[in-house]
Design a protein around this motif. Structure first.
Motif, short mmCIF file in Angstrom:
data_model
loop_
_atom_site.label_atom_id
_atom_site.label_comp_id
_atom_site.label_asym_id
_atom_site.label_seq_id
_atom_site.Cartn_x
_atom_site.Cartn_y
_atom_site.Cartn_z
N GLU A 4 3.96 141.28 75.20
CA GLU A 4 3.82 139.95 75.82
C GLU A 4 4.80 138.96 75.21
O GLU A 4 5.39 138.14 75.91
N MET A 5 4.99 139.03 73.90
CA MET A 5 5.94 138.14 73.23
C MET A 5 7.35 138.42 73.74
O MET A 5 8.10 137.48 74.03
N ALA A 6 7.71 139.68 73.86
CA ALA A 6 9.04 140.03 74.36
C ALA A 6 9.23 139.51 75.78
O ALA A 6 10.29 138.98 76.11
N ASN A 7 8.21 139.65 76.60
CA ASN A 7 8.28 139.16 77.97
C ASN A 7 8.47 137.64 78.00
O ASN A 7 9.28 137.12 78.76
N GLU A 8 7.73 136.93 77.15
CA GLU A 8 7.86 135.47 77.08
C GLU A 8 9.26 135.06 76.63
O GLU A 8 9.87 134.15 77.20
N LEU A 9 9.78 135.74 75.63
CA LEU A 9 11.14 135.44 75.15
C LEU A 9 12.15 135.63 76.27
O LEU A 9 13.04 134.80 76.47
N SER A 10 12.01 136.72 76.99
CA SER A 10 12.97 137.02 78.04
C SER A 10 12.86 136.07 79.22
O SER A 10 13.85 135.50 79.67
N ARG A 11 11.65 135.89 79.71
CA ARG A 11 11.46 135.11 80.94
C ARG A 11 11.42 133.60 80.72
O ARG A 11 12.08 132.85 81.43
N LYS A 12 10.63 133.16 79.76
CA LYS A 12 10.44 131.72 79.56
C LYS A 12 11.60 131.07 78.82
O LYS A 12 11.96 129.93 79.11
N TYR A 13 12.16 131.79 77.84
CA TYR A 13 13.18 131.18 76.99
C TYR A 13 14.57 131.77 77.18
O TYR A 13 15.49 131.39 76.45
N ASN A 14 14.73 132.69 78.12
CA ASN A 14 16.03 133.30 78.39
C ASN A 14 16.67 133.83 77.10
O ASN A 14 17.82 133.51 76.78
N ALA A 15 15.90 134.64 76.38
CA ALA A 15 16.35 135.19 75.10
C ALA A 15 16.25 136.73 75.15
O ALA A 15 15.43 137.34 74.45
N PRO A 16 17.10 137.36 75.97
CA PRO A 16 16.99 138.82 76.14
C PRO A 16 17.28 139.63 74.88
O PRO A 16 16.67 140.69 74.68
N HIS A 17 18.19 139.18 74.05
CA HIS A 17 18.50 139.92 72.82
C HIS A 17 17.33 139.87 71.84
O HIS A 17 17.01 140.86 71.18
N CYS A 18 16.68 138.72 71.77
CA CYS A 18 15.50 138.59 70.90
C CYS A 18 14.35 139.43 71.46
O CYS A 18 13.63 140.10 70.71
N ALA A 19 14.19 139.43 72.78
CA ALA A 19 13.15 140.24 73.41
C ALA A 19 13.36 141.71 73.11
O ALA A 19 12.42 142.44 72.80
N LYS A 20 14.59 142.14 73.19
CA LYS A 20 14.92 143.55 72.91
C LYS A 20 14.55 143.91 71.46
O LYS A 20 14.02 144.99 71.20
N LEU A 21 14.83 143.01 70.54
CA LEU A 21 14.49 143.25 69.14
C LEU A 21 12.99 143.40 68.96
O LEU A 21 12.51 144.28 68.23
N VAL A 22 12.20 142.57 69.65
CA VAL A 22 10.74 142.66 69.56
C VAL A 22 10.25 143.98 70.16
O VAL A 22 9.36 144.63 69.61
N LEU A 23 10.84 144.39 71.27
CA LEU A 23 10.47 145.68 71.88
C LEU A 23 10.77 146.84 70.94
O LEU A 23 9.96 147.77 70.81
N GLU A 24 11.91 146.77 70.28
CA GLU A 24 12.26 147.81 69.31
C GLU A 24 11.27 147.82 68.15
O GLU A 24 10.85 148.89 67.69
N ALA A 25 10.88 146.64 67.69
CA ALA A 25 9.91 146.54 66.60
C ALA A 25 8.58 147.14 67.04
O ALA A 25 7.94 147.88 66.27
N ALA A 26 8.15 146.87 68.26
CA ALA A 26 6.89 147.41 68.76
C ALA A 26 6.91 148.94 68.74
O ALA A 26 5.92 149.58 68.33
N GLU A 27 8.02 149.52 69.15
CA GLU A 27 8.13 150.99 69.16
C GLU A 27 8.10 151.55 67.74
O GLU A 27 7.42 152.55 67.46
#
Length: 132
Positions: A99-122
């Protein structure tokens, strides 16, 4: 290569988040009350320029760090602090991180940060450091 260090060599072209030139941010202006805390926050543009310096120095990890930092400039401080806490091991569920990654990507236009959060989740999932 860029005119590094930028703060020394390009003070008239560097602007803060509010658009103040670095050359205008002086102790005298602070004493006069003409500079606020917002005036000394770095701009996304400046962080991207620093990333370009890292790229020219063949430092891809540093370039990526500056790109993520540039994305975070417009994310509210309380969201960043929440992210920091959620990214600590055993503090979040996988769903919360997604959810945090989705918020970063969609709400704040931060795709690189979202990707980092997704990697951390994995990685956290593989290491067993997510809440159930």
């Amino acid at each position: 290569m860029s005119n590094y260090p930028l703060g020394q060599n390009e003070a008239d072209t560097i602007t803060s988040k509010t658009g103040k030139k670095l050359s205008e941010i002086t102790l005298e202006e602070i004493k006069r009350g003409n500079i606020t805390a917002e005036d000394i926050k770095i701009s996304s543009e400046m962080l991207r320029r620093q990333g370009q310096v890292a790229k020219e120095a063949d430092n891809p990890p540093m370039e990526a760090n500056f790109e993520r930092a540039a994305e975070l400039v417009n994310v509210p401080d309380e969201v960043i602090l929440s992210m920091y806490n959620k990214l600590r091991p055993n503090r979040s569920t996988k769903r919360e991180l997604l959810e945090m990654a989705n918020e970063l990507s969609r709400k704040y236009n931060a795709p690189h940060c979202a990707k980092l959060v997704l990697e951390a989740a994995e990685i956290y999932e593989k290491r067993g450091v997510l809440l159930s």
